[in-house]
Design a protein around this motif. Structure first.
Motif, PDB file in Angstrom:
ATOM      1  N   GLN A 132       0.825  -1.205   0.000  1.00  0.00           N
ATOM      2  CA  GLN A 132       0.000   0.000   0.000  1.00  0.00           C
ATOM      3  C   GLN A 132       0.865   1.263   0.000  1.00  0.00           C
ATOM      4  O   GLN A 132       0.526   2.267  -0.613  1.00  0.00           O
ATOM      5  CB  GLN A 132      -0.917  -0.021   1.225  1.00  0.00           C
ATOM      6  CG  GLN A 132      -2.003  -1.071   1.155  1.00  0.00           C
ATOM      7  CD  GLN A 132      -2.829  -1.141   2.439  1.00  0.00           C
ATOM      8  OE1 GLN A 132      -2.275  -1.041   3.547  1.00  0.00           O
ATOM      9  NE2 GLN A 132      -4.128  -1.315   2.285  1.00  0.00           N
ATOM     10  N   LEU A 133       2.019   1.193   0.688  1.00  0.00           N
ATOM     11  CA  LEU A 133       2.930   2.342   0.680  1.00  0.00           C
ATOM     12  C   LEU A 133       3.506   2.572  -0.719  1.00  0.00           C
ATOM     13  O   LEU A 133       3.641   3.714  -1.166  1.00  0.00           O
ATOM     14  CB  LEU A 133       4.052   2.112   1.699  1.00  0.00           C
ATOM     15  CG  LEU A 133       5.094   3.227   1.804  1.00  0.00           C
ATOM     16  CD1 LEU A 133       4.429   4.528   2.263  1.00  0.00           C
ATOM     17  CD2 LEU A 133       6.212   2.823   2.763  1.00  0.00           C
ATOM     18  N   ASP A 134       3.857   1.485  -1.390  1.00  0.00           N
ATOM     19  CA  ASP A 134       4.380   1.627  -2.754  1.00  0.00           C
ATOM     20  C   ASP A 134       3.329   2.241  -3.678  1.00  0.00           C
ATOM     21  O   ASP A 134       3.653   3.085  -4.538  1.00  0.00           O
ATOM     22  CB  ASP A 134       4.815   0.262  -3.292  1.00  0.00           C
ATOM     23  CG  ASP A 134       6.038  -0.285  -2.545  1.00  0.00           C
ATOM     24  OD1 ASP A 134       6.740   0.527  -1.915  1.00  0.00           O
ATOM     25  OD2 ASP A 134       6.254  -1.519  -2.608  1.00  0.00           O
ATOM     26  N   ALA A 135       2.083   1.845  -3.530  1.00  0.00           N
ATOM     27  CA  ALA A 135       1.020   2.405  -4.363  1.00  0.00           C
ATOM     28  C   ALA A 135       0.838   3.896  -4.082  1.00  0.00           C
ATOM     29  O   ALA A 135       0.634   4.703  -5.001  1.00  0.00           O
ATOM     30  CB  ALA A 135      -0.288   1.651  -4.127  1.00  0.00           C
ATOM     31  N   ALA A 136       0.923   4.266  -2.795  1.00  0.00           N
ATOM     32  CA  ALA A 136       0.777   5.675  -2.442  1.00  0.00           C
ATOM     33  C   ALA A 136       1.948   6.500  -2.982  1.00  0.00           C
ATOM     34  O   ALA A 136       1.768   7.643  -3.430  1.00  0.00           O
ATOM     35  CB  ALA A 136       0.670   5.818  -0.921  1.00  0.00           C
TER      36      ALA A 136
END
Length: 375
Positions: free
Chosen positions: A146-150
């Motif tokens: 989720q951090l990579d997507a953000a």
């Protein structure tokens, strides 16, 4: 009765006929002309050349964008009233020469600014989401995926904002380009637009020249090229200012000859702070050094004496005054011409010094026609 009428008619014709035969038309009057004696110009040490005066710098100013011409710069006329800029008017560097209608470009700039504001809002939201996700990952509430997507969303939003900013600058530049400005201080040589016309991108609107100094351009054959040196002083004369010499220096010598004329272009730079020398004027000059001393002085005749050679439309001729049966007649003689020097032109072949040629009325004559010389 019929015989009497017929006899009367024959008698009348017999009386009228001989009288008509004696009424011959009067001989044609000779054409009135003026003549001049062919002479040589210049000393044997002179190699004379005709030249053209050109501005030191000439720029064709064109629109980068298209649109309807809304206005053209105005200047004060001789009577003090404003008028539209025209040929011969002075302009300053950076001066607005003409303007296009700005409505379309203003709308595009407004649209681009709105797109930039939207992109910046999306960038700010993506940054906030990334910061929130980073905290959640540290608290082991969100996953690294989720951090990579953000992070990807944040970087994409930043790139979109940069593109939107570039579009704003592009729209602002296009709006600025609706104003056509002079790139130099000089005079207007040509104006090719009017108020209300639709100008396409690349349309040349003005030709502007810097005339504080001028270039005198002439062609030199290879036999005289060794006598031409860069920086050498050179005097130039013009028909516009007889008896005056303009001093300059040779500033350029062409590295190769013109493929058609086989001569080398040479330029003489002359200061022109008083603006007396105008682009397009015809000038003349003489080279006096080295091999030029071997040249024969030229025969010069007025341009008014030159006509087309009879039966040879591609050749030229002059009418020479001759005596025939005690009368003055005009005899056409084909000649070979050099380069014109203002209102005179050198004759290379076909004439001799001291001959009298017709300088006024030559275009009205035919070969062998009788003429009357007038003062």
């Amino acid at each position: 009765m019929r015989m009497s009428l017929k006899a009367l008619t024959l008698s009348a014709w017999a009386l009228v006929g001989p009288g008509c035969g004696r009424n011959t038309p009067p001989p044609e009057q000779p054409t009135a002309v003026r003549v001049a004696t062919v002479g040589r110009a210049g000393a044997p040490t002179d190699a004379r050349f005709s030249a053209e005066i050109q501005p030191a710098t000439r720029v064709d100013v064109a629109f980068k964008v298209g649109g309807y011409v809304e206005s053209i710069a105005k200047v004060r006329d001789v009577d003090g009233r404003p008028r539209i800029l025209q040929e011969g008017d002075a302009v300053r560097e950076g001066m607005s020469l003409a303007a296009l209608r700005t409505t379309d470009y203003s709308q595009k700039l407004t649209e681009a600014r709105a797109g930039l504001a939207q992109a910046r809002a999306a960038e700010e939201q993506a940054r906030i989401n990334f910061d929130r996700t980073t905290k959640l990952v540290n608290a082991e509430v969100a996953t690294p995926a989720q951090l990579d997507a953000a992070r990807t969303q944040r970087d994409s939003a930043a790139a979109a904002a940069a593109v939107a900013g570039a579009r704003v600058e592009e729209a602002r530049t296009a709006l600025d380009d609706t104003q056509l400005r002079s790139p130099l201080t000089g005079v207007v040589l040509k104006r090719a637009i009017e108020v209300g016309v639709l100008a396409a991108p690349g349309t040349v609107a003005f030709s502007v020249a810097e005339t504080q100094s001028v270039r005198v351009v002439f062609g030199v054959p290879d036999t005289l090229l060794p006598n031409v040196r860069l920086g050498a002083p050179q005097a130039v004369i013009t028909q516009a200012f007889p008896g005056q010499q303009f001093q300059g220096r040779i500033s350029r010598i062409a590295p190769s000859a013109d493929p058609k004329s086989r001569v080398f272009a040479v330029e003489v730079s002359i200061p022109n702070t008083d603006q007396r020398l105008k682009p397009g004027m015809v000038a003349a000059l003489s080279l006096r050094e080295g091999g030029a001393a071997k040249l024969e002085p030229e025969l010069l005749v007025p341009l008014s004496a030159i006509v087309r050679a009879p039966g040879k439309p591609e050749a030229f001729a002059v009418f020479v005054l001759e005596e025939q049966d005690g009368k003055a007649v005009a005899k056409a003689r084909e000649v070979e011409l050099g380069e014109y020097l203002g209102n005179v032109i050198p004759v290379k072949k076909g004439l001799n010094a001291g001959e009298r040629i017709i300088v006024t009325g030559a275009s009205l004559l035919s070969d062998g026609e009788a003429v009357e010389v007038i003062p």
